[in-house]
Design an enzyme around this catalytic site. Structure first.
Site, mmCIF file in Angstrom:
data_model
loop_
_atom_site.group_PDB
_atom_site.id
_atom_site.type_symbol
_atom_site.label_atom_id
_atom_site.label_comp_id
_atom_site.label_asym_id
_atom_site.label_seq_id
_atom_site.Cartn_x
_atom_site.Cartn_y
_atom_site.Cartn_z
ATOM 1 N N ARG A 1 0.831 -1.212 0.000
ATOM 2 C CA ARG A 1 0.000 0.000 0.000
ATOM 3 C C ARG A 1 0.866 1.264 0.000
ATOM 4 O O ARG A 1 0.410 2.338 -0.394
ATOM 5 C CB ARG A 1 -0.987 0.005 1.172
ATOM 6 C CG ARG A 1 -1.856 1.265 1.220
ATOM 7 C CD ARG A 1 -3.139 1.114 2.012
ATOM 8 N NE ARG A 1 -2.945 0.418 3.267
ATOM 9 C CZ ARG A 1 -2.335 0.934 4.346
ATOM 10 N NH1 ARG A 1 -1.862 2.156 4.307
ATOM 11 N NH2 ARG A 1 -2.209 0.215 5.437
ATOM 12 N N TYR B 1 -17.228 13.656 -17.261
ATOM 13 C CA TYR B 1 -17.642 12.255 -17.169
ATOM 14 C C TYR B 1 -18.723 12.137 -16.069
ATOM 15 O O TYR B 1 -18.623 12.781 -15.027
ATOM 16 C CB TYR B 1 -16.409 11.408 -16.830
ATOM 17 C CG TYR B 1 -16.733 10.003 -16.408
ATOM 18 C CD1 TYR B 1 -17.324 9.105 -17.294
ATOM 19 C CD2 TYR B 1 -16.470 9.572 -15.110
ATOM 20 C CE1 TYR B 1 -17.635 7.825 -16.892
ATOM 21 C CE2 TYR B 1 -16.775 8.286 -14.707
ATOM 22 C CZ TYR B 1 -17.359 7.415 -15.605
ATOM 23 O OH TYR B 1 -17.667 6.149 -15.204
ATOM 24 N N ASP C 1 -8.873 16.543 -16.885
ATOM 25 C CA ASP C 1 -9.115 15.140 -17.223
ATOM 26 C C ASP C 1 -8.836 14.995 -18.714
ATOM 27 O O ASP C 1 -9.591 15.491 -19.553
ATOM 28 C CB ASP C 1 -10.553 14.749 -16.863
ATOM 29 C CG ASP C 1 -10.807 13.247 -17.062
ATOM 30 O OD1 ASP C 1 -10.153 12.646 -17.942
ATOM 31 O OD2 ASP C 1 -11.666 12.697 -16.356
ATOM 32 N N LYS D 1 -9.149 3.350 -19.982
ATOM 33 C CA LYS D 1 -9.542 3.626 -21.359
ATOM 34 C C LYS D 1 -8.344 3.419 -22.291
ATOM 35 O O LYS D 1 -7.869 2.312 -22.426
ATOM 36 C CB LYS D 1 -10.141 5.042 -21.430
ATOM 37 C CG LYS D 1 -11.143 5.348 -20.292
ATOM 38 C CD LYS D 1 -12.409 4.526 -20.336
ATOM 39 C CE LYS D 1 -13.242 4.599 -19.059
ATOM 40 N NZ LYS D 1 -13.600 5.920 -18.590
HETATM 41 C C1 LIG Z 1 -14.137 6.448 -17.391
HETATM 42 C C2 LIG Z 1 -13.775 7.848 -17.071
HETATM 43 C C3 LIG Z 1 -13.456 8.237 -15.768
HETATM 44 C C4 LIG Z 1 -13.550 7.282 -14.594
HETATM 45 O O1 LIG Z 1 -12.557 6.319 -14.650
HETATM 46 P P1 LIG Z 1 -12.728 4.815 -14.056
HETATM 47 O O2 LIG Z 1 -11.445 4.194 -14.432
HETATM 48 O O3 LIG Z 1 -13.936 4.223 -14.711
HETATM 49 O O4 LIG Z 1 -12.912 4.967 -12.591
HETATM 50 C C5 LIG Z 1 -13.071 9.553 -15.551
HETATM 51 N N1 LIG Z 1 -13.010 10.444 -16.568
HETATM 52 C C6 LIG Z 1 -13.320 10.107 -17.836
HETATM 53 C C7 LIG Z 1 -13.238 11.129 -18.920
HETATM 54 C C8 LIG Z 1 -13.715 8.807 -18.133
HETATM 55 O O5 LIG Z 1 -14.039 8.481 -19.398
#
Ligand SMILES: *Cc1c(COP(=O)(O)O)cnc(C)c1O
Length: 401
Positions: free
Chosen positions: A66, A119, A184, A209
């Site tokens: 951790r 998101y 993001d 992603k």
């Molecule tokens: C999917 C997504 C998230 C969240 O990420 P997870 O890995 O599903 O927790 C945050 N921002 C964007 C733009 C996303 O597409």
């Protein structure tokens, strides 16, 4: 090889985070699954634990998974290089990473300014008040007016999920002044966009992603300066939303092909966006490559591989389309080698406030498509056949009424 000239992104993506492998006598990335590490010397172990509890790096031993893991740290080092960041901090999911950023920001002030759309999960976390942060939603151009003495962060997403709206990062950074800006950048990846070069302080990726890219990893990563990295790592040590080393291995393994994947998928998206824009069942296509945005080619190297479109037949047509596609998988998530299609209003953005959905174009007829690496003409054949069926279904149910 001369190291005096800067290496290109493609080269760095292949070699980043692998610097110590020859010294280790291996060629592939080693995976260290240890949950704990032997600590025969109490003083040394204690010093390393304390350094890490304060957000620092281990002094010698990792102590406990951790606190630190070498496989995860190698991936973090690689990602930091690709984003042009001092450091990166990886998490068990994008949402865990976003939560840690927000908790770190809260130490500096209890108010954040955020630009919609985001998101759906990010919007939900901010709107829920769960973390005790006060949120002011602002449009670009209203950021400066929304900033208060206790504002600790400005939050934007570009391209935004799911409408592909672009935010001018240099302009946002200028408006934010001394308040750090978090971007993001999940949809862009460091292949297409480098927010830190434009003055942002923190970059967030849902590594689930494009970085993972194969639909088999859930992960998040933050790329930032040494100060924020330490604050965010401290939160990770305390709260424990760590990335598993096997996931870190898969993410790191995928980095050398990131550029190839992103660019090939983008070529498919450019092809499909044009086809969709000329199809009678489609009323609009949201794709940075179609809007003539001055940010494409500058802020973003290219328009990316996610697009959204609206159908004449609204929700009914959208739901038929989702059933009729055969090559594309009807599923949430994006950035995988295979194409994924989904309905934001019903799925990813379901939990967003209805008024905010309406104001930001997350409509009942909107479909989001993440273009994969299939042959674009095969994808179009699949989509076109499904569009014809969707139109026919809407026409026949209108006839029946
Ligand atoms: C999917 C997504 C998230 C969240 O990420 P997870 O890995 O599903 O927790 C945050 N921002 C964007 C733009 C996303 O597409």
């Amino acid at each position: 090889m001369s190291q005096t000239r800067a290496l290109s992104f493609a080269t760095r993506a292949v070699h980043a985070g692998r610097e110590e492998l020859s010294d280790l006598g291996v060629h592939a990335l080693p995976i260290d699954l240890s949950s704990t590490y032997p600590l025969p010397d109490l003083d040394e172990g204690g010093r390393s634990l304390e350094a890490q509890a304060m957000g620092g790096q281990p002094i010698g031993s990792s102590v406990y998974q951790r606190l630190h893991n070498p496989t995860v740290a190698r991936f973090e080092g690689a990602l930091a290089q690709l984003e042009g960041a001092d450091e990166a901090v990886a998490f068990a999911s994008g949402m865990a990473a976003f939560t840690a950023i927000l908790l770190a920001a809260k130490q500096k002030g209890g108010h954040v300014v955020a630009v919609r759309p985001l998101y759906g999960g990010s919007d939900h976390l901010l709107a829920s008040g769960l973390l005790g942060l006060e949120v002011t939603w602002a449009e670009p151009g209203q950021i400066q007016a929304a900033i208060r003495k206790d504002t600790s962060l400005v939050i934007v997403e570009t391209p935004a999920n799911p409408t592909l709206k672009l935010v001018d990062l240099a302009a946002i950074v200028a408006e934010a002044g001394s308040v750090p800006v978090m971007v993001d950048s999940t949809f862009a990846t460091p292949v297409l966009q480098k927010p830190l070069d434009l003055g942002a302080s923190i970059v967030l990726h849902s590594a689930t992603k494009f970085l993972g890219g194969h639909g088999d990893v859930l992960a998040g990563v933050v790329a930032t300066n040494a100060f924020w990295a330490s604050e965010i790592r401290k939160i990770r040590v305390i709260t424990g939303a760590n990335l598993h080393p096997l996931s870190a291995y898969l993410l790191h393994r995928g980095l050398p092909t990131l550029k190839v994947r992103v660019e090939a998928a983008q070529a498919g998206a450019i092809f499909l966006a044009d086809k969709l824009a000329n199809h009678p069942a489609v009323t609009s296509v949201h794709y940075p490559g179609l809007t003539g945005s001055k940010l494409v080619g500058t802020q973003m190297k290219g328009p990316g591989s996610i697009l959204a479109f609206e159908l004449k037949g609204g929700f009914e047509a959208a739901s038929v389309l989702m059933k009729e596609v055969t090559l594309m998988t009807p599923a949430v998530s994006l950035g995988s080698v295979d194409s994924l299609i989904q309905h934001p209003a019903a799925l990813t953005h379901r939990v967003v406030d209805p008024k905010a959905k309406a104001e930001h174009g997350i409509d009942e007829g909107l479909i989001r498509l993440s273009v994969g690496l299939e042959e674009p003409s095969d994808l179009w054949a699949d989509l076109e056949a499904a569009l014809v069926k969707a139109m026919a279904a809407v026409a026949s149910s209108a006839g029946a009424r």
